[in-house]
Design an enzyme around this catalytic site. Sequence first.
Site, short mmCIF file in Angstrom:
data_model
loop_
_atom_site.label_atom_id
_atom_site.label_comp_id
_atom_site.label_asym_id
_atom_site.label_seq_id
_atom_site.Cartn_x
_atom_site.Cartn_y
_atom_site.Cartn_z
N TYR A 27 30.49 -33.69 -27.52
CA TYR A 27 29.90 -34.58 -28.60
C TYR A 27 31.26 -35.71 -28.72
O TYR A 27 31.78 -35.42 -27.78
CB TYR A 27 29.78 -34.15 -30.12
CG TYR A 27 28.98 -33.78 -30.24
CD1 TYR A 27 27.40 -34.36 -30.18
CD2 TYR A 27 28.59 -32.53 -30.63
CE1 TYR A 27 25.76 -34.10 -30.99
CE2 TYR A 27 26.75 -32.07 -30.84
CZ TYR A 27 25.87 -32.95 -30.39
OH TYR A 27 24.55 -32.90 -31.20
N GLY A 158 22.21 -19.74 -35.45
CA GLY A 158 21.95 -21.03 -35.27
C GLY A 158 20.68 -21.32 -35.77
O GLY A 158 19.32 -20.98 -36.61
N THR A 159 19.76 -21.02 -34.52
CA THR A 159 18.03 -20.97 -34.43
C THR A 159 17.69 -19.68 -35.45
O THR A 159 16.72 -19.76 -35.67
CB THR A 159 18.13 -20.00 -32.90
OG1 THR A 159 18.37 -20.90 -31.96
CG2 THR A 159 16.51 -20.44 -32.70
C1 LIG Z 1 17.47 -27.80 -34.47
C2 LIG Z 1 18.54 -27.30 -34.03
C3 LIG Z 1 19.68 -28.72 -34.18
C4 LIG Z 1 20.89 -28.58 -33.69
N1 LIG Z 1 21.72 -28.94 -34.09
C5 LIG Z 1 23.12 -29.17 -33.71
C6 LIG Z 1 24.35 -30.63 -33.86
O1 LIG Z 1 23.97 -31.18 -34.64
N2 LIG Z 1 25.11 -30.18 -32.98
C7 LIG Z 1 25.96 -28.78 -32.71
O2 LIG Z 1 26.30 -29.16 -32.09
N3 LIG Z 1 24.95 -27.80 -32.52
C8 LIG Z 1 23.50 -27.80 -33.15
N4 LIG Z 1 23.06 -26.95 -32.47
C9 LIG Z 1 22.76 -26.35 -31.93
C10 LIG Z 1 23.39 -25.03 -32.39
O3 LIG Z 1 24.15 -24.95 -33.70
C11 LIG Z 1 23.30 -23.58 -32.09
O4 LIG Z 1 24.75 -24.14 -31.08
C12 LIG Z 1 22.69 -23.21 -31.09
O5 LIG Z 1 21.94 -23.09 -31.90
C13 LIG Z 1 22.55 -22.32 -30.09
O6 LIG Z 1 23.59 -21.05 -30.92
P1 LIG Z 1 21.93 -19.80 -31.53
O7 LIG Z 1 21.51 -19.39 -30.35
O8 LIG Z 1 22.49 -18.79 -32.18
O9 LIG Z 1 20.61 -21.02 -32.16
C14 LIG Z 1 21.27 -27.12 -32.87
C15 LIG Z 1 20.52 -26.34 -32.81
C16 LIG Z 1 18.72 -25.98 -33.30
C17 LIG Z 1 18.46 -25.13 -32.89
#
Ligand SMILES: Cc1cc2nc3c(=O)[nH]c(=O)nc-3n(C[C@H](O)[C@H](O)[C@H](O)COP(=O)(O)O)c2cc1C
Length: 209
Positions: A27, A158-159
């Site tokens: 970003y 996150g997910t």
């Molecule tokens: C639906 C969705 C929307 C996300 N939106 C953002 C976002 O706006 N900005 C960001 O930096 N990361 C965003 N992410 C990334 C998450 O913050 C995180 O880094 C990513 O899902 C990997 O981590 P995890 O394995 O715990 O899901 C998003 C992830 C998902 C699934």
Amino acid sequence: MRDFRHAAAAALEAGADGVEIHAANGYLIHQFSFRTMPTNARMATGVRSRIEFASRSRWPQESPRKIGGERTGIIISPGNPLNDILEEDVDDLYSVLLRALSPLGLAYLNVVHGGNEYLIDAIRRDWESPLLLNRRGADLETRIHDVESGLADVITVGTQTLANPDLVERIKNGSPLNEPDRTTFYGGDERGYIDYPTMEEIRYPSYQS
Ligand SMILES: Cc1cc2nc3c(=O)[nH]c(=O)nc-3n(C[C@H](O)[C@H](O)[C@H](O)COP(=O)(O)O)c2cc1C
């Protein structure tokens, strides 16, 4: 710079306990403060020195100056090629950044793991306030181990949080997790955001929370 101060103050006025500076995942701050190619074309031809970077790293000071370091966190994603970010000299880059951040007394550092294990080890050694870690895509056991081993103070998820409204309960109880539906990510309508069932709803389908 003024926008950072204004946004931080507005967040507090709206009732937030603090703000997180988003300097990760390709970003704006990530693009313009760090060595990035090809996203940031003007960097493609230039050679950026440490000093140049240090002068660009003034932005993290704006929010803490307005609302206090203890109310400000920051998220970074060192070495993570998200959104076409390509960082060179990643070790130098983040070592300079962390040195610039250190005196600000930030509430926490939130790191999206970029696969460089040694870099996270180095950050852990150098960073004094709480360290949050997101090991992207890893299973929960691996993440929990990051806390147990002392690599992180907190893990972020996150997910699986999206897909499991009762994630904490499920972790406590050792319950299975819902499978995230990737076709609903990043847009569309409410599907995939508010309709994953809790364990209770799976066991007792007529149950409405
Ligand atoms: C639906 C969705 C929307 C996300 N939106 C953002 C976002 O706006 N900005 C960001 O930096 N990361 C965003 N992410 C990334 C998450 O913050 C995180 O880094 C990513 O899902 C990997 O981590 P995890 O394995 O715990 O899901 C998003 C992830 C998902 C699934």
